[in-house]
Design an enzyme around this catalytic site. Sequence first.
Site, PDB file in Angstrom:
ATOM      1  N   SER A 177      58.438  23.183  40.916  1.00  0.00           N
ATOM      2  CA  SER A 177      58.159  22.224  39.846  1.00  0.00           C
ATOM      3  C   SER A 177      58.044  20.827  40.429  1.00  0.00           C
ATOM      4  CB  SER A 177      59.278  22.249  38.800  1.00  0.00           C
ATOM      5  OG  SER A 177      59.078  21.242  37.818  1.00  0.00           O
ATOM      6  N   ASP A 182      62.873  12.708  42.332  1.00  0.00           N
ATOM      7  CA  ASP A 182      63.732  11.874  41.482  1.00  0.00           C
ATOM      8  C   ASP A 182      65.041  12.609  41.177  1.00  0.00           C
ATOM      9  OD1 ASP A 182      64.946  10.240  39.649  1.00  0.00           O
ATOM     10  OD2 ASP A 182      63.415  10.500  38.077  1.00  0.00           O
ATOM     11  N   PRO A 183      66.149  12.244  41.841  1.00  0.00           N
ATOM     12  CA  PRO A 183      67.425  12.938  41.617  1.00  0.00           C
ATOM     13  C   PRO A 183      67.908  12.865  40.173  1.00  0.00           C
ATOM     14  CG  PRO A 183      67.541  11.566  43.571  1.00  0.00           C
ATOM     15  CD  PRO A 183      66.269  11.203  42.865  1.00  0.00           C
ATOM     16  N   HIS A 185      65.970  12.893  37.476  1.00  0.00           N
ATOM     17  CA  HIS A 185      64.918  13.382  36.572  1.00  0.00           C
ATOM     18  C   HIS A 185      65.545  14.041  35.349  1.00  0.00           C
ATOM     19  CE1 HIS A 185      61.464  15.703  35.150  1.00  0.00           C
ATOM     20  NE2 HIS A 185      60.692  14.942  35.916  1.00  0.00           N
ATOM     21  N   LYS A 209      66.293  23.760  43.245  1.00  0.00           N
ATOM     22  CA  LYS A 209      64.995  24.254  43.695  1.00  0.00           C
ATOM     23  C   LYS A 209      64.652  23.654  45.054  1.00  0.00           C
ATOM     24  CE  LYS A 209      62.728  25.081  39.199  1.00  0.00           C
ATOM     25  NZ  LYS A 209      62.365  26.488  39.427  1.00  0.00           N
TER      26      LYS A 209
END
Length: 319
Positions: A177, A182-183, A185, A209
């Site tokens: 994905s 961006d940690p 997100h 992921k």
Amino acid sequence: YHCVIRSQSLIFCFETNLEFKIMSSLVVGSLFLIVALVASENCGAMRVVVSGAGGQTGKAAFLKMLARPNEFTPLGLVRSPESRDALLEQAGCPPESVIVCDVTDEEECTKIPPFDAMIIGTSAKPSPTGETNEETGRPVFGFPNGQPERVDWIGQKNQIDAALRQGKDTQVVICSSMGGTDPEHMLNQIGKEMLPDGTSTGGNILRWKRKAEVYLIESGLPYTIVHPGGLLNEAGGVRELVIGVDDNMEGTGSDNRSIPREDVAEVLVQSLLCKGYRNRSFDLRSKPEGEGEVTTDFEALISRLDGANCDYSLGVTGA
């Protein structure tokens, strides 16, 4: 085989005619050669494990390969007997084409039959918990069938380890994905629970992921990692696809975030056919239908990156 038998009977019928006998023998030899070549072609079909074959994108990839029997012999992995029955009914394939396998169970993954390549389509799936966020009034989502750490990290690691046991040339394709750079997100907030000491547990799906992706890259296996944008349940093969890296949102016209699942599935399959997709990690989106030119040349698509791959120094892996 019927035609070969008829040719053999032709030899018998004209046994007294030497010229006809020689010609008929040549016919038999040619037919045997054709049969051998066809058998060899079928035997050379790539054996591909498709996990998450009960889900929408994994199923689409599985069905695409079933439709190309000279190139692929797919084996679908699903989570439950019910999913297996449903997929077999829809696909109309032999019973041995789909098996039940809990990919979060290391021992079960050791029992996967031999294969040449793998498409990993498993992922933790968020669902409403029945609760409502008091601040926003929106439904609260969680992961009732397994937290991302268990499914997207441990489950994918088990599958990658299964590929390692097949040999160093076993290609692994991951359907992941976008958003991993961006940690914080929003997808990482789903299923996350704050503890009294200020720490959190659960959630962080994109981080887990990304951890699995790094594990695959470092394994030494040939890999392809596809980061699709928002998935659409719309027709595939009618849009221009846009490829990029590191969550760059440029180049898709009026809709810069989404892509049909069918198009993602096609790229997963093409990743096993086109050499340019080996050892590549990239983002994938599409232009709205009617904008640009429909993508049909998948080697040309990957070449647009000019060798670029996603940068894993960006973002965070794991919790």
